[in-house]
Structure formats: C-alpha cells, structure tokens
Write a protein that holds these residues in place. Sequence first.
Motif, mmCIF file in Angstrom:
data_model
loop_
_atom_site.group_PDB
_atom_site.id
_atom_site.type_symbol
_atom_site.label_atom_id
_atom_site.label_comp_id
_atom_site.label_asym_id
_atom_site.label_seq_id
_atom_site.Cartn_x
_atom_site.Cartn_y
_atom_site.Cartn_z
ATOM 1 N N ARG A 20 35.269 34.392 38.783
ATOM 2 C CA ARG A 20 33.955 34.127 39.381
ATOM 3 C C ARG A 20 33.965 32.700 39.901
ATOM 4 O O ARG A 20 34.520 31.829 39.253
ATOM 5 C CB ARG A 20 32.860 34.269 38.324
ATOM 6 N N GLY B 50 37.975 43.508 31.281
ATOM 7 C CA GLY B 50 37.774 42.066 31.376
ATOM 8 C C GLY B 50 36.699 41.701 32.376
ATOM 9 O O GLY B 50 36.426 40.526 32.599
ATOM 10 N N LEU B 51 36.065 42.702 33.011
ATOM 11 C CA LEU B 51 34.951 42.399 33.916
ATOM 12 C C LEU B 51 33.724 41.976 33.101
ATOM 13 O O LEU B 51 32.838 41.312 33.603
ATOM 14 C CB LEU B 51 34.627 43.611 34.789
ATOM 15 N N ASP B 70 41.284 36.658 31.302
ATOM 16 C CA ASP B 70 40.513 37.007 32.474
ATOM 17 C C ASP B 70 40.995 38.338 33.046
ATOM 18 O O ASP B 70 42.144 38.730 32.846
ATOM 19 C CB ASP B 70 40.708 35.902 33.492
ATOM 20 N N VAL B 71 40.100 38.997 33.772
ATOM 21 C CA VAL B 71 40.443 40.286 34.393
ATOM 22 C C VAL B 71 41.727 40.184 35.223
ATOM 23 O O VAL B 71 42.544 41.095 35.263
ATOM 24 C CB VAL B 71 39.274 40.817 35.251
ATOM 25 N N ARG B 72 41.939 39.007 35.844
ATOM 26 C CA ARG B 72 43.099 38.871 36.721
ATOM 27 C C ARG B 72 44.401 38.739 35.949
ATOM 28 O O ARG B 72 45.476 38.921 36.485
ATOM 29 C CB ARG B 72 42.918 37.657 37.626
ATOM 30 N N GLN B 73 44.271 38.374 34.676
ATOM 31 C CA GLN B 73 45.489 38.176 33.884
ATOM 32 C C GLN B 73 45.854 39.426 33.099
ATOM 33 O O GLN B 73 46.898 39.477 32.480
ATOM 34 C CB GLN B 73 45.269 37.018 32.908
ATOM 35 N N TRP C 175 39.288 40.788 42.110
ATOM 36 C CA TRP C 175 39.718 40.089 40.887
ATOM 37 C C TRP C 175 40.695 40.938 40.098
ATOM 38 O O TRP C 175 41.696 40.453 39.591
ATOM 39 C CB TRP C 175 38.537 39.782 39.960
ATOM 40 N N GLY C 178 43.976 40.614 41.011
ATOM 41 C CA GLY C 178 44.611 39.326 40.776
ATOM 42 C C GLY C 178 44.214 38.218 41.729
ATOM 43 O O GLY C 178 44.803 37.144 41.707
#
Lengths: 291, 352, 275
Positions: A20, B50-51, B70-73, C175, C178
């Motif tokens: 975010r 993770g959202l 995090d969602v990206r990880q 997101w 990634g």
Amino acid sequence: MLINDRPRLMPSPRSLPRPRLSQHTKPILIALALTYIGIILLLPLITLIYESVHLGIQPLITAISTSEFRSALQLTFLLTAIAVPLNTLFGLCAAWVLARQHFPGRTLLLSLIDLPFSISPVVAGLMIVLLYGRNGWFGPWLEAINFKVIFAVPGMAIATIFITLPFVVREVIPVLEEMGSEQEEAARTLGANDWQIFWRITLPHIRWGLLYGVLLTNARALGEFGAVAVVSGSILGRTQTLPIFVEQAYKNYQTQAAFGAAAILVLLALSTLIIKEIIGKQSGMTSRSSL
Amino acid sequence: MSIVIHNVSKQFGQFQALQPTNLTISSGKLVALLGPSGSGKSTLLRVISGLETPDTGSIIIDDQDHTHLDVRQRNIGFVFQHYALFKHLTIRQNIAFGLEIQRHPREAIRKRVNDLLDLIQLAGLGDRYPAQLSGGQRQRVALARALAVEPRVLLLDEPFGALDAKVRKELRSWLRRLHDEVHVTSVFVTHDQEEAMEVADEIVIMNQGKIEQVGTAVEVYDRPATPFVMGFIGTVNVIPKTSPIAKQFSSIEHTQDIFVRPQDVEIFSNPEPKTISATVERIIPMGSEIQIELRLSDNTILISYVSHFKFTQLQLKTAQNVFICVHKSQVFTEEAGGGHQTLNLATSGSHF
Amino acid sequence: MMVRFPGLRFTSLSWPWVVTIGYLLVLLCLPILALLSQTFTLSPDEFWAIATAPIALAAYQVTFVTALGAALLNGIMGTIIAWVLVRYEFPGRKLVDAAIDLPFALPTAVAGLLLATLYSENGWIGQLFTPFGIKIAFTRLGVWVAMVFISLPFIVRTVQPVLQELEPEVEEAAWSLGASPGQTFWRIIFPPLFPSILTGMALGFSRAVGEYGSVVIVSSGIPFRDLIAPVLIFQRLEQYDYSGASVIGIVLLVIALLLLLTINRLQQWGQHYAD
C-alpha cells in the motif's frame, strides 16, 4: 502442461516494503492537496470577507446603496429572469429530441449544443455585435424600426442566453436516457396523451436533473461577464450588470463598492453550491457538466 | 506447501469477521471454504493471502511463519471474483505482468505466457483486451495471470460467482482438471455447496466466523458435525424436540431436534412393521426425482424424495394416506465442552 | 413542421423539434455564421496580415503558453486532489470536495477582483514576492494565476469519476503478483487514468484560452506583455475595429473547435478499455 517441465522462474520471497502506498504518502498527499486548495481556492474567499468588512459594515452599506448598484442588481436579475426560463424550455425540448429520437446528425446536434462551452465569451459577444450591431446583418433593419439590441438589454439577454444554452440540455439528456421510454409507452397504453405523459411520468422522473440544469444556468447567468460586457457598452446605471459593476468600480478605485457587489455575487454563488450539494444528496446524482 | 492457520482471528470495527480459527491444509490439495455470506470465508482467504493482517494468531506456509509477511513476499496467486484484470493491458500483457515484475528474461516470459495461453485454451486471443472477452474467458485469464508466477499457493475468491450457471459449470470442471495437472495447493471460497462438492478434495464449512466442520464431500454429507452443516449441505427435515412424534423415534429421552434426510424417508402404500401413517400433502416433480410433502399425525411436515419408478409403483395422489419408515435420523447433543456429538439413533427404522 | 420517422409516434409532439431547431438556428448558428462571414469581407492577404500581426501573435503566445502552464500545474495538482478525495478519508473531506466547484460558481469578474487584490504588491500573497522583485498581478504571472484558478475544477472533476471506478481489487492483484507501490501506480493505476487527466487538462486549457473576466482584471492589458487574445478582441471592439476583432475571433473559434475535437477523441480513448 505439468509443473515439473517448466523452467524454474520462481524466486524466493524477497524482503520488500509494504505494498500500500506507504504510511508517509497519505499525509503528504493530503497536506499537498489541502495546501493547494487553500491557496488557490480558499484564500481568495477569505480576502473577499476581509476586504468587505475590515473597514466596518457602514462603508459597505453606503457603497451598495447607490442607485448605480441597485440598477446593476436589477439588470442582473432581469437578464437571469429572461435567460433561465427560455433556456429551460429549449433545454427540455432539445433533451427530449436528443434522448428519444435517433436521427442522422444526432451527434452533430449534440456537439453544436456544446459549442457555447468552448467558445470564449468575448467571441460570443462579438458574434452578437456582428449580427445586431449598427453594421451587422440586422443592423439597418433594427435601426429602421428603432429597436436597440446592442448596448441595450435585448443584446445582453441574447448574450446571456448564448452562454448558458447547454446546461439544461446537458443535465436532462442523461436522466432521460437512464429512464428509458418503457414507462412513457406504458402510460400511452393506458390512454395518456402526450401532455399527461410529460407532466405525470416524464417530469417527475427528470426533476432533479432538470433542477440541476436550471441551477447551473442560473448561476452562470448571474455571473456572466465577458459576453455581456462586449454587448453592453457599460453605460452607467443603464447597461451595467453586477459583474460589470465589479470591474468598473475596481478600475475606478472604488474598492468598497467593488467588494460590496462581489460579496453579493459570492453569496449567490455559495448558495448555488449549497443547493447543488442538497440536490446531489436528495437525488444521489452528480453533475454531468460544469459551469 | 502446506498451510497451517493457527488461532487466527479478525475483527472489522464491531464485527467479528473471524473467530479464533485453526486449520491445516495439506500440500497439493484443492480445498473449498464453504459457507453463507458473512461466514468469514473470504476474510480467512484474504488473511491467508496477506491482503488482510490477522488480529491474532499466525499463518504458517510451508513451515515458514508468514503472519507478518507482505502479500508480495508470500508468492501466492490470487484470483478475484470480478477478475480484476488490468483493462489497459492485453491478455498477454496481463499474464506477463507478474513475471515482468520479477524481471525474468524476455524470452522466458514469452514462452511461459504462450504455455499458459495454451493451458487456458485462449491461444489465439493473446492480443485482445479484457473488455473483448466473455466472463468465463476473463476468469481463465485471471487464473493464468495468477499461475504465471508459479505461486506456492493459489487462492480463489468466489472465482465463478460472477458467471452464469452454464459457464460456471464448465469452468468448475476445468478448474478440477487443471488442478489435477498442476498440483499447486489451492483454496477457493464459494457459497455454492454443489460447486464445493464437485471440485474440492476437502471442504471447510464455515458459519458466523467459525469453522463448523472439515471433511471430504462424503464426510460432511453423511456425518455432519453440527446441525448447521446438516442443514447447509443438502436438504433436511427437522422434527422439533417438542413434537409428540419425536418420542416415537427413540427409546432415549429427547432434548434435541431430530434431523432426517428426505431420501431416508421411505413411503409404503400399506402398513409395514415400524411404519407410521402420514398424508400426502403436495407432490412436486423436481426433474430426476419427485418431492413428496407428507403430513404426520401431529401436523409435522416431512419431505421425502422418491424416484419416478417408485412414484408410479405407489400411484401416489394428494390427500392419500400412506405409511412411512424413517431409515436414518440424527440428533446433535451438546456436550459439556460445547461441542456436538452425533448419535445415529434410528437406523433401518429400528426405533419404530 | 411535421417531422416523421418510421416507427416513431410523435406527430403531436413535433413542436419540440420546432423549438430545438428554431432556437439553435437563431441563437447559436446565426451568430456563428455572422462571425465566419466576416472572413469574406477581407481578402486572404488582409486576413492573414491581421491574424498574424505582431500584436496578435504576442497575444496568442501569452494566451496559449500561459494556459498550457496552468493546465500542466493543474494536471498534476488536480490529479493529486482527485486521488486524495477518492482514496482518503479525513475530516472535512466533503467540504473540500464541494469547494472544488467554487471557480465554476464564482463569477469570473469576482475571481479577477479577488486575485488582483490577493496578488497585488500589497496583497497577502503579492507582498511575499515583492522583496524578490517579483510582481504577480498585472503581469503574465497574474494571468497564469487566474487561469490556474478557473481551470482547476475541470481536471479534478474529470479524473474523480474514473478513479472512483478503478476497483481496489486491481491494485490487490498487482500486489499479489509482486508489484511495488511505485510499479502498481505507474503500471496499473496511471495508464487507465491518463486519458482522463489529458481530457481534464484539455477542458481546462480550452476554458483558460477563452477566459476574459478574471484575466482582464488581474492583468494590465498591455500588448506584448500580458495581453491575451480575448482581451485584444475586446480592445479592438472598443476602437470600433470590427474586422480586427473578427479575425482574431475567428482564430479563437477555430482553435476552440479543434480543442473540442481533441477532447472528443480523448474521451473516446478513455472509453477504449471500459467494458
């Protein structure tokens, strides 16, 4: 395709910041937006309040109790009272035609109606001068019947109408389109005539959109300056509207009078905004066009 | 790539979306989170992804604690109900997005996208924009986009919810086949029990922020753990504990409602041992079966399903007097610990 | 006039047609024709000479460069404001949202008066710049300030609805694949927003180019310095130089039409990806 015969693309999880927009972005952006709005939009308003009252209320009252001011106020209301009903009537007709009929050239007609939005008010005034002025197309004929258009109320009314022409059409068309024609057809199968259909079915449906359009027309008509200034000739007490009065007073260093008239116009403008918000809440709709 | 959810809870304002929850999803499984809206199934899925961050508890994926990742990880693939495709990018660019973010070589990306386009059977449509595809095609693209980065876990939030019935059915069996090919651990959220039973290896039934039962389609249908599961999966007759007829069902004292599946109610035209009498109230043809509404002597209504063959044999008519036998019924007694115990009281009509 | 189209039942309602067409002809088409016909009173050479006279060229330059500058600033700030209004919740958000329409509702002469006061040498903002020898009111900077003021709502109001329609799921999807916040913004949020930002800028630019009321008050109207094209037309009219006024009027009209065309194209482009 199987998972094991694919090239190994997957990286191991990397350490990355939060997705975010980070915690700092939000306050920075809000501060930036508020500062900009504060300087560009609100500071002028504060100036107005300060300039109007910092010498006390008495000079302000004196400044706006002159006969010039009163006739400017009257003329402004007169022009608005001419332009708004005419453009409302036209707007309803044109919106109905454009929303309910499909004919060749419909898009062209729509763009034509939008033209006054993109034409400079001064150019609009110029057109009217070229049409009704002494050397204009209708000039000699108007002179023969001794009817003054330019430098007089009729020309200013035409200029106001020209500038505010698109508002009602623009606001009503989408509401009419959204409504669809089924309900009107249903009323017709129940024996209603066109007049009854309009008053009892169509109008109640489009009332908020229509009111919105009328409101915008009204606001713009009250404040129109460029086009009206071109055709007015600004004869003191005769062809001065409030906006012209503001300009003239300012140029003649009658600051108090200028701010007095400006305060009246701002009050009208603010009430427009407030009514607009109320209508927006009532109807849940948002404006489609802008002043 | 197993997922262990340990004591996870989530609150939105005053609303407890998820009670403290424990769940283990074993590697390579396709698991359905099934429940009515507001049951917390989407929240659980978003917490796994993770959202959303859980208020308490931890998420362990593949023996690594992911709770604060995090969602990206997390390297998960997420498929949204309304596709969430990037409208300004072509199908190809949509699928390639995640790979480009990870800076894979261009040639590898191209090959991978082509493979995925083949996989979702949209090979010819790579250069179209999402707006030019049908709903079913868009959802397949969304799936391909999520699969492109080779996620360790695939999460799908009501993936077929926005599609019409026919497409939904097609896509459902396609997803099952797809999962049989790429054995990525998958969790999908649905409110459609038929969908969950058809597609999933294991069904997690949720209600009011809690997990009611975890099991295979057969387990949750045949051995429902709670009255909610019994009522939510399939149709069920409920005989109130106050009903006089309830006493006839059992030799032991009844303090709970009795649940009976319609197919466990058999109709006879003549009295047989262990039957009770009833009146045919309504006859509703339901396609492959016929639903019969029966009124018992104490005015309790029982529903029974009969085949067309049986229906013709019995020559059933409205207001006809018949005799019924309940082959199987179930009560849920509350234990001191608050859990439910299942008792099969009446098998093969032995209690009449 | 009875306009009939097959399959349509509106014989008795044909008077809306009469009103629409008649009104447009008399009040819109006739004036435009009157202006355009002025071209024929001049030879092409004369027309060209007036349209490209040094004073006119300087006026175009001031008008367009300044309007472009205003559109650029508002393109950035208007987008940020729209973003803040759509995405963030903060006390007074509704009030700020309503205040955006102020330049729409405020008569231009009043805007001019207020800006001239605020940015004059003794004004609240003007005096901050006086020590550095920067004058704002009655210079080209003043014109720019006025144009910034009147064109701000166009960008905000054009970007806002588009931003509102962008589903948050799209960002979540980015997101989950990634993407970093920067990548999400530039690759996912910005591209669909871009046509609407350009449309808003074009609308604001178009309005700024035609603006008269606020600029005439906040500028000195001195040729080659801060004289804009609409004010030049007005000055020509005051000198009863009708051909001079008309030629520049036609130039502005043609540019307005071209802008309208551009805006239409931009809007079509913006709809391109919508389902």
